[in-house]
Write a protein that holds these residues in place. Structure first.
Motif, mmCIF file in Angstrom:
data_model
loop_
_atom_site.group_PDB
_atom_site.id
_atom_site.type_symbol
_atom_site.label_atom_id
_atom_site.label_comp_id
_atom_site.label_asym_id
_atom_site.label_seq_id
_atom_site.Cartn_x
_atom_site.Cartn_y
_atom_site.Cartn_z
ATOM 1 N N MET A 170 30.134 18.025 50.482
ATOM 2 C CA MET A 170 29.215 18.964 49.883
ATOM 3 C C MET A 170 29.118 20.160 50.815
ATOM 4 O O MET A 170 28.908 20.002 52.006
ATOM 5 C CB MET A 170 27.847 18.306 49.721
ATOM 6 N N LEU A 171 29.303 21.339 50.275
ATOM 7 C CA LEU A 171 29.296 22.554 51.065
ATOM 8 C C LEU A 171 28.010 23.331 50.845
ATOM 9 O O LEU A 171 27.407 23.269 49.776
ATOM 10 C CB LEU A 171 30.486 23.435 50.683
ATOM 11 N N LEU A 172 27.607 24.077 51.850
ATOM 12 C CA LEU A 172 26.472 24.980 51.701
ATOM 13 C C LEU A 172 26.916 26.167 50.863
ATOM 14 O O LEU A 172 28.082 26.543 50.857
ATOM 15 C CB LEU A 172 26.012 25.474 53.072
ATOM 16 N N SER A 173 25.974 26.789 50.168
ATOM 17 C CA SER A 173 26.312 27.983 49.397
ATOM 18 C C SER A 173 26.524 29.139 50.361
ATOM 19 O O SER A 173 26.021 29.143 51.475
ATOM 20 C CB SER A 173 25.192 28.321 48.412
ATOM 21 N N ASP A 174 27.294 30.128 49.895
ATOM 22 C CA ASP A 174 27.444 31.307 50.739
ATOM 23 C C ASP A 174 26.150 32.111 50.690
ATOM 24 O O ASP A 174 25.221 31.770 49.973
ATOM 25 C CB ASP A 174 28.659 32.144 50.328
ATOM 26 N N GLU A 175 26.084 33.176 51.451
ATOM 27 C CA GLU A 175 24.825 33.918 51.557
ATOM 28 C C GLU A 175 24.365 34.510 50.238
ATOM 29 O O GLU A 175 23.178 34.719 50.030
ATOM 30 C CB GLU A 175 24.970 35.022 52.603
ATOM 31 N N ASN A 176 25.271 34.803 49.318
ATOM 32 C CA ASN A 176 24.893 35.425 48.051
ATOM 33 C C ASN A 176 24.799 34.433 46.905
ATOM 34 O O ASN A 176 24.335 34.783 45.833
ATOM 35 C CB ASN A 176 25.898 36.525 47.692
ATOM 36 N N GLY A 177 25.251 33.204 47.106
ATOM 37 C CA GLY A 177 25.288 32.233 46.024
ATOM 38 C C GLY A 177 23.996 31.468 45.890
ATOM 39 O O GLY A 177 23.165 31.433 46.785
ATOM 40 N N GLU A 178 23.804 30.868 44.734
ATOM 41 C CA GLU A 178 22.667 29.986 44.511
ATOM 42 C C GLU A 178 23.179 28.695 43.924
ATOM 43 O O GLU A 178 24.190 28.672 43.233
ATOM 44 C CB GLU A 178 21.666 30.617 43.535
ATOM 45 N N GLN A 179 22.489 27.646 44.228
ATOM 46 C CA GLN A 179 22.782 26.343 43.653
ATOM 47 C C GLN A 179 21.478 25.811 43.071
ATOM 48 O O GLN A 179 20.429 25.955 43.671
ATOM 49 C CB GLN A 179 23.300 25.385 44.720
ATOM 50 N N THR A 180 21.541 25.194 41.909
ATOM 51 C CA THR A 180 20.357 24.611 41.294
ATOM 52 C C THR A 180 20.513 23.089 41.310
ATOM 53 O O THR A 180 21.559 22.564 40.930
ATOM 54 C CB THR A 180 20.188 25.112 39.845
ATOM 55 N N TRP A 181 19.466 22.422 41.769
ATOM 56 C CA TRP A 181 19.477 20.968 41.894
ATOM 57 C C TRP A 181 18.267 20.392 41.175
ATOM 58 O O TRP A 181 17.186 20.960 41.209
ATOM 59 C CB TRP A 181 19.411 20.575 43.375
ATOM 60 N N GLU A 182 18.443 19.234 40.546
ATOM 61 C CA GLU A 182 17.331 18.523 39.929
ATOM 62 C C GLU A 182 16.914 17.396 40.863
ATOM 63 O O GLU A 182 17.739 16.571 41.265
ATOM 64 C CB GLU A 182 17.753 17.938 38.581
ATOM 65 N N VAL A 183 15.637 17.371 41.196
ATOM 66 C CA VAL A 183 15.059 16.323 42.042
ATOM 67 C C VAL A 183 14.125 15.512 41.161
ATOM 68 O O VAL A 183 13.188 16.049 40.590
ATOM 69 C CB VAL A 183 14.298 16.941 43.239
ATOM 70 N N ARG A 184 14.412 14.216 41.040
ATOM 71 C CA ARG A 184 13.634 13.361 40.132
ATOM 72 C C ARG A 184 13.058 12.174 40.918
ATOM 73 O O ARG A 184 13.788 11.474 41.612
ATOM 74 C CB ARG A 184 14.518 12.860 39.002
ATOM 75 N N ARG A 185 11.749 11.961 40.770
ATOM 76 C CA ARG A 185 11.085 10.832 41.435
ATOM 77 C C ARG A 185 11.381 9.547 40.677
ATOM 78 O O ARG A 185 11.309 9.496 39.451
ATOM 79 C CB ARG A 185 9.586 11.083 41.508
ATOM 80 N N THR A 186 11.693 8.476 41.422
ATOM 81 C CA THR A 186 11.965 7.177 40.809
ATOM 82 C C THR A 186 10.677 6.348 40.784
ATOM 83 O O THR A 186 9.679 6.714 41.411
ATOM 84 C CB THR A 186 13.044 6.409 41.593
ATOM 85 N N SER A 187 10.714 5.222 40.100
ATOM 86 C CA SER A 187 9.533 4.355 40.024
ATOM 87 C C SER A 187 9.181 3.740 41.384
ATOM 88 O O SER A 187 8.050 3.348 41.618
ATOM 89 C CB SER A 187 9.749 3.249 38.993
ATOM 90 N N SER A 188 10.144 3.698 42.303
ATOM 91 C CA SER A 188 9.883 3.133 43.633
ATOM 92 C C SER A 188 9.367 4.172 44.625
ATOM 93 O O SER A 188 9.126 3.861 45.787
ATOM 94 C CB SER A 188 11.155 2.478 44.188
ATOM 95 N N GLY A 189 9.201 5.438 44.178
ATOM 96 C CA GLY A 189 8.664 6.480 45.040
ATOM 97 C C GLY A 189 9.718 7.255 45.811
ATOM 98 O O GLY A 189 9.379 8.161 46.565
ATOM 99 N N THR A 190 10.989 6.901 45.635
ATOM 100 C CA THR A 190 12.062 7.679 46.238
ATOM 101 C C THR A 190 12.518 8.723 45.224
ATOM 102 O O THR A 190 11.942 8.829 44.143
ATOM 103 C CB THR A 190 13.239 6.769 46.641
ATOM 104 N N TYR A 191 13.556 9.489 45.565
ATOM 105 C CA TYR A 191 14.015 10.569 44.694
ATOM 106 C C TYR A 191 15.527 10.514 44.525
ATOM 107 O O TYR A 191 16.241 10.037 45.407
ATOM 108 C CB TYR A 191 13.654 11.929 45.299
#
Length: 122
Positions: A1-22
């Protein structure tokens, strides 16, 4: 997995699980952020088809987050891969001095919750 360059954007979905993790996935239907095998030492973090759970806690400074492998000794957190290569890669690892640069640099990553709320730039 690479970091975005200075001008790029990345969109990520973060979802909480029933056990409290993501779970963290690229967009709303893309691959998941994960690593191969059990959390152990320095491992490259990759985009994988199977979900991997993460612990997300407040970071060391206001407005920052720490993302760690649940139950790992250490803890093992997301940070820079310790090899100085370009483009920089993300790794599951203990905290290194190089990670300070990752935390202080605006990455152009937009965290979006599963409900669509924007958590802000990281």
């Amino acid at each position: 997995m690479l970091l975005s360059d200075e001008n790029g954007e990345q969109t990520w979905e973060v979802r909480r699980t029933s056990s409290g993790t993501y779970t963290i996935r690229q967009g709303s239907s893309g691959p998941f952020v994960g690593y191969e095998g059990d959390p152990d030492g320095i491992q490259p973090v990759r985009l994988l088809p199977d979900r991997r759970e993460w612990e997300i806690t407040d970071g060391p400074r206001p407005g920052t987050l720490t993302v760690a492998a649940p139950g790992s000794d250490g803890p093992l957190t997301l940070g820079l891969y310790p090899a100085r290569i370009y483009p920089p890669m993300v790794a599951l690892s203990p905290t290194f001095a190089e990670d300070q640069d990752l935390r202080e640099r605006r990455l152009g990553v937009l965290w979006r919750s599963a409900t669509g709320d924007t958590a802000g730039d990281v």
